[in-house]
Design a protein around this motif. Structure first.
Motif, PDB file in Angstrom:
ATOM      1  N   ARG A  69       0.693  -1.348   0.152  1.00 13.96           N
ATOM      2  CA  ARG A  69       0.056   0.036   0.122  1.00 13.96           C
ATOM      3  C   ARG A  69       0.789   1.314   0.027  1.00 13.96           C
ATOM      4  N   VAL A  70       2.000   1.256   0.942  1.00 14.16           N
ATOM      5  CA  VAL A  70       2.899   2.467   0.783  1.00 14.16           C
ATOM      6  C   VAL A  70       3.679   2.833  -0.717  1.00 14.16           C
ATOM      7  N   ALA A  71       3.788   1.450  -1.314  1.00 11.55           N
ATOM      8  CA  ALA A  71       4.406   1.923  -2.549  1.00 11.55           C
ATOM      9  C   ALA A  71       3.383   2.212  -3.389  1.00 11.55           C
ATOM     10  N   GLY A  72       2.301   1.875  -3.547  1.00  8.06           N
ATOM     11  CA  GLY A  72       1.269   2.197  -4.368  1.00  8.06           C
ATOM     12  C   GLY A  72       0.745   3.808  -4.030  1.00  8.06           C
ATOM     13  N   LEU A  73       0.767   4.079  -2.685  1.00 10.10           N
ATOM     14  CA  LEU A  73       0.371   5.592  -2.648  1.00 10.10           C
ATOM     15  C   LEU A  73       1.722   6.384  -2.867  1.00 10.10           C
ATOM     16  N   GLN A  74       3.055   5.953  -2.842  1.00  8.22           N
ATOM     17  CA  GLN A  74       4.009   6.854  -3.292  1.00  8.22           C
ATOM     18  C   GLN A  74       3.986   6.977  -4.847  1.00  8.22           C
ATOM     19  N   ALA A  75       3.716   5.756  -5.384  1.00  6.89           N
ATOM     20  CA  ALA A  75       3.670   6.078  -6.973  1.00  6.89           C
ATOM     21  C   ALA A  75       2.603   6.830  -7.466  1.00  6.89           C
ATOM     22  N   ARG A  76       1.398   6.961  -6.718  1.00  9.54           N
ATOM     23  CA  ARG A  76       0.205   7.818  -6.850  1.00  9.54           C
ATOM     24  C   ARG A  76       0.772   9.341  -6.703  1.00  9.54           C
ATOM     25  N   ALA A  77       1.558   9.433  -5.676  1.00  7.91           N
ATOM     26  CA  ALA A  77       2.040  10.854  -5.268  1.00  7.91           C
ATOM     27  C   ALA A  77       3.076  11.445  -6.391  1.00  7.91           C
ATOM     28  N   ALA A  78       3.688  10.435  -7.012  1.00  5.12           N
ATOM     29  CA  ALA A  78       4.867  10.957  -8.042  1.00  5.12           C
ATOM     30  C   ALA A  78       3.911  11.209  -9.130  1.00  5.12           C
ATOM     31  N   ARG A  79       2.762  10.360  -9.406  1.00  2.94           N
ATOM     32  CA  ARG A  79       2.036  10.955 -10.558  1.00  2.94           C
ATOM     33  C   ARG A  79       1.534  12.288 -10.523  1.00  2.94           C
ATOM     34  N   LEU A  80       1.013  12.592  -9.123  1.00  3.96           N
ATOM     35  CA  LEU A  80       0.208  13.763  -8.981  1.00  3.96           C
ATOM     36  C   LEU A  80       1.379  15.149  -8.709  1.00  3.96           C
ATOM     37  N   ARG A  81       2.515  14.700  -8.719  1.00  3.76           N
ATOM     38  CA  ARG A  81       3.552  15.848  -8.820  1.00  3.76           C
ATOM     39  C   ARG A  81       3.977  16.062 -10.074  1.00  3.76           C
ATOM     40  N   GLY A  82       3.650  15.311 -11.060  1.00  3.82           N
ATOM     41  CA  GLY A  82       4.054  15.658 -12.333  1.00  3.82           C
ATOM     42  C   GLY A  82       3.068  16.554 -12.884  1.00  3.82           C
ATOM     43  N   SER A  83       3.506  17.194 -14.295  1.00  2.00           N
ATOM     44  CA  SER A  83       2.687  18.116 -14.808  1.00  2.00           C
ATOM     45  C   SER A  83       1.167  17.659 -15.399  1.00  2.00           C
ATOM     46  N   VAL A  84       0.103  18.436 -15.088  1.00  2.00           N
ATOM     47  CA  VAL A  84      -1.144  18.166 -15.629  1.00  2.00           C
ATOM     48  C   VAL A  84      -1.392  18.282 -17.120  1.00  2.00           C
ATOM     49  N   LEU A  85      -0.741  19.468 -17.661  1.00  2.00           N
ATOM     50  CA  LEU A  85      -0.646  19.818 -18.967  1.00  2.00           C
ATOM     51  C   LEU A  85       0.059  19.376 -19.853  1.00  2.00           C
ATOM     52  N   THR A  86       0.126  18.813 -21.125  1.00  2.00           N
ATOM     53  CA  THR A  86       1.018  18.319 -21.955  1.00  2.00           C
ATOM     54  C   THR A  86       1.688  19.471 -22.634  1.00  2.00           C
ATOM     55  N   GLY A  87       2.748  19.107 -23.322  1.00  2.00           N
ATOM     56  CA  GLY A  87       3.687  20.255 -23.807  1.00  2.00           C
ATOM     57  C   GLY A  87       2.844  21.301 -24.761  1.00  2.00           C
ATOM     58  N   SER A  88       2.030  20.772 -25.524  1.00  2.00           N
ATOM     59  CA  SER A  88       1.310  21.595 -26.784  1.00  2.00           C
ATOM     60  C   SER A  88       0.171  22.363 -25.703  1.00  2.00           C
ATOM     61  N   GLU A  89      -0.443  21.760 -24.809  1.00  2.00           N
ATOM     62  CA  GLU A  89      -1.306  22.649 -24.082  1.00  2.00           C
ATOM     63  C   GLU A  89      -0.577  23.545 -23.363  1.00  2.00           C
ATOM     64  N   LYS A  90       0.586  23.440 -22.871  1.00  2.00           N
ATOM     65  CA  LYS A  90       1.269  24.634 -22.199  1.00  2.00           C
ATOM     66  C   LYS A  90       1.910  25.707 -23.183  1.00  2.00           C
ATOM     67  N   GLN A  91       1.959  25.214 -24.407  1.00  2.00           N
ATOM     68  CA  GLN A  91       2.444  26.262 -25.373  1.00  2.00           C
ATOM     69  C   GLN A  91       1.129  27.039 -25.766  1.00  2.00           C
ATOM     70  N   ARG A  92       0.137  26.596 -25.949  1.00  2.00           N
ATOM     71  CA  ARG A  92      -1.125  27.082 -26.108  1.00  2.00           C
ATOM     72  C   ARG A  92      -1.532  28.123 -25.134  1.00  2.00           C
ATOM     73  N   LEU A  93      -1.500  27.655 -24.019  1.00  2.38           N
ATOM     74  CA  LEU A  93      -1.743  28.525 -22.680  1.00  2.38           C
ATOM     75  C   LEU A  93      -0.679  29.771 -22.697  1.00  2.38           C
ATOM     76  N   GLY A  94       0.717  29.510 -22.813  1.00  3.50           N
ATOM     77  CA  GLY A  94       1.484  30.494 -23.078  1.00  3.50           C
ATOM     78  C   GLY A  94       1.260  31.624 -23.775  1.00  3.50           C
ATOM     79  N   GLU A  95       0.869  31.222 -25.269  1.00  2.23           N
ATOM     80  CA  GLU A  95       0.734  32.008 -26.242  1.00  2.23           C
ATOM     81  C   GLU A  95      -0.632  32.723 -25.843  1.00  2.23           C
ATOM     82  N   GLY A  96      -1.799  32.364 -25.320  1.00  4.03           N
ATOM     83  CA  GLY A  96      -2.946  32.935 -24.977  1.00  4.03           C
ATOM     84  C   GLY A  96      -2.681  33.983 -23.953  1.00  4.03           C
ATOM     85  N   LEU A  97      -1.646  33.890 -22.921  1.00  2.24           N
ATOM     86  CA  LEU A  97      -1.481  34.731 -21.923  1.00  2.24           C
ATOM     87  C   LEU A  97      -0.687  36.085 -22.377  1.00  2.24           C
TER      88      LEU A  97
END
Length: 98
Positions: A69-97
Motif C-alpha cells: 500500500r505504501v508503494a502504491g501511494l508513493q507511486a500515486r503521489a509521484a504521478r500527481l507531482r507531475g505536470s497536468v498539462l501536456t507540452g502543446s497545452e502549455k504552449q497554447r496557454l503561454g501564447e494565450g497569455l
C-alpha cells in the motif's frame, strides 16, 4: 547467645503477631444467586484455542500488505507531482497569455 541467634529471635518475634491475624471473610462476598447457579459446562479446549487464534494478526502478511500500500501511494503521489498539462497545452496557454 551469638549475634545470628539473637537476630533470628528478633525476626521471629516480629513475624509471630503477623501470623496470628484473621483472614478476611471471603465467603460473605458470594450472593445467593451465585450459590444457586449451576457450574459452567465443560467444553473441549481445542475449539476455544482455535477461536482465540483466529482473531490474531499475521505480522508478515500485515507487513507485506502495508508495504504494498505504501508503494502504491508513493507511486500515486509521484504521478500527481507531475505536470497536468501536456507540452502543446502549455504552449497554447503561454501564447494565450501574451
Amino acid at each position: 547467645m551469638t549475634h545470628h541467634a539473637l537476630s533470628g529471635l528478633c525476626a521471629l518475634a516480629l513475624l509471630l503477631p503477623a501470623a496470628c491475624t484473621q483472614f478476611p471473610a471471603l465467603d460473605s462476598r458470594t450472593t445467593p444467586e451465585m450459590l444457586a447457579a449451576e457450574y459452567p459446562a465443560l467444553v473441549p479446549v481445542d475449539p476455544l484455542l482455535a477461536q482465540a487464534t483466529a482473531g490474531q494478526i499475521n505480522a508478515d502478511q500485515t507487513e507485506n500488505s502495508m508495504n504494498a500500500r505504501v508503494a502504491g501511494l508513493q507511486a500515486r503521489a509521484a504521478r500527481l507531482r507531475g505536470s497536468v498539462l501536456t507540452g502543446s497545452e502549455k504552449q497554447r496557454l503561454g501564447e494565450g497569455l501574451q
